[in-house]
Scaffold this active site. Structure first.
Site, short mmCIF file in Angstrom:
data_model
loop_
_atom_site.label_atom_id
_atom_site.label_comp_id
_atom_site.label_asym_id
_atom_site.label_seq_id
_atom_site.Cartn_x
_atom_site.Cartn_y
_atom_site.Cartn_z
CG MET A 52 92.92 109.72 7.15
SD MET A 52 92.84 108.31 8.25
CE MET A 52 94.00 107.23 7.42
CG MET A 88 96.55 108.48 10.19
SD MET A 88 96.06 107.66 11.72
CE MET A 88 95.05 106.33 11.07
CG HIS A 115 92.49 106.63 3.92
ND1 HIS A 115 91.82 105.99 4.95
CD2 HIS A 115 91.95 107.87 3.83
CE1 HIS A 115 90.93 106.82 5.48
NE2 HIS A 115 91.00 107.97 4.83
CB SER A 163 94.09 98.82 7.02
OG SER A 163 94.85 99.82 7.68
CG ASP A 217 89.11 102.67 6.05
OD1 ASP A 217 89.34 101.75 6.85
OD2 ASP A 217 89.91 103.60 5.80
C1 DX5 Z 1 91.08 104.59 10.29
C2 DX5 Z 1 91.77 104.02 9.08
C3 DX5 Z 1 91.38 102.61 8.80
C4 DX5 Z 1 91.80 101.63 9.85
C5 DX5 Z 1 91.01 100.38 9.68
O1 DX5 Z 1 91.44 105.92 10.43
O2 DX5 Z 1 91.48 104.78 7.94
O3 DX5 Z 1 91.85 102.20 7.51
O4 DX5 Z 1 93.15 101.30 9.76
O5 DX5 Z 1 91.31 99.55 10.74
P1 DX5 Z 1 90.17 98.70 11.46
O6 DX5 Z 1 89.70 97.71 10.42
O7 DX5 Z 1 90.87 98.06 12.60
O8 DX5 Z 1 89.08 99.63 11.86
ZN ZN Z 2 91.95 103.94 5.90
#
Ligand code: DX5
Ligand code: ZN
Length: 223
Positions: free
Chosen positions: A74, A38, A72, A11, A181
């Site tokens: 969000m 996000m 992804h 990520s 994730d």
């Molecule tokens: C959280 C994200 C994840 C995050 C993962 O909202 O969707 O993809 O970046 O990062 P780590 O592995 O540090 O939890």
């Molecule tokens: Zn994610």
């Protein structure tokens, strides 16, 4: 499923953005590149959007690397932006079932755009909400933290959720990927794979742990 079949999705949320191209090159052996968008509404944080996705796509293409660009979303009402994210370079687009009353329509739209369609569930969302969607999706993402931030701790109830979804997918004969994730470290790789996950997202344990070396440590957990 053989544990060695699992794929990794670094990520980029955890990478050093002053060196984006170099960070992407460091993980060019990864099967996926995970892009966390996000909006500050669906989750209490704002990350990045279309211009960064375009830059990731250019870097990936310049490297000739084969990583799937896995976006992804969000964001509230993701249907407003599916076309834009597809045009900006997403190979795969995943939408949260909590973010829209029209998640099925989103999946249809993503498929019409010629991209892989994913659906995502927060840790507090009943798994049953997935059932009517499973046949039409290319990817199911089970969140193992509450979304919004990297670097959180993995929620152990995820294992049981992954086992259940794996059973449902197998019963349908579905080839969809089952992705996990949030908070994934080397300690989780083998048990998640044994539970039936096929793609593991990792931010901090890759980019916060040396990039290429972090990815190699995750792979080593399977050996
Ligand atoms: C959280 C994200 C994840 C995050 C993962 O909202 O969707 O993809 O970046 O990062 P780590 O592995 O540090 O939890
Ligand atoms: Zn994610």
């Amino acid at each position: 499923m053989l544990p060695t079949a699992v794929k990794f999705a670094p990520s980029i949320l955890a990478c050093d953005f002053t060196r984006l191209g170099t960070e992407i090159e460091a993980v060019s052996s990864a099967e996926y590149l995970h892009i966390d968008v996000m909006d500050g509404l669906f989750v209490p944080n704002i990350s990045f959007g279309l211009p960064i996705l375009e830059a990731v796509r250019r870097s990936r293409d310049a490297l000739g690397a084969g990583q799937v660009i896995d976006v992804h979303l969000m964001i509230e009402r993701p249907e407003r932006y599916l076309e834009a994210f597809a045009a900006a370079g997403a190979d795969s687009l995943s939408v949260h079932v909590e973010a829209t009353p029209h998640v099925h329509r989103c999946v249809q739209t993503i498929r019409e755009l010629g991209r892989r369609a994913g659906v995502v569930l927060n840790p507090g969302t009943a798994l049953e909400t997935l059932r009517p969607l499973l046949e039409g999706v290319d990817l199911v993402l089970i969140m193992s933290v509450n979304p919004g931030f990297g670097g959180q701790s993995f929620l152990p109830q995820t294992y049981e959720r992954v086992r259940t979804v794996r059973r449902w997918l197998d019963d349908l004969g579905s080839p969809a990927e089952l992705q996990v994730d949030g908070g994934v470290t080397a300690a989780h790789v083998r048990p998640l794979t044994e539970a039936g996950a096929s793609v593991l997202v990792a931010g901090s344990s890759v980019f916060g742990s040396g990039g290429a070396a972090g990815l190699e440590r995750l792979r080593a957990a399977l050996r």
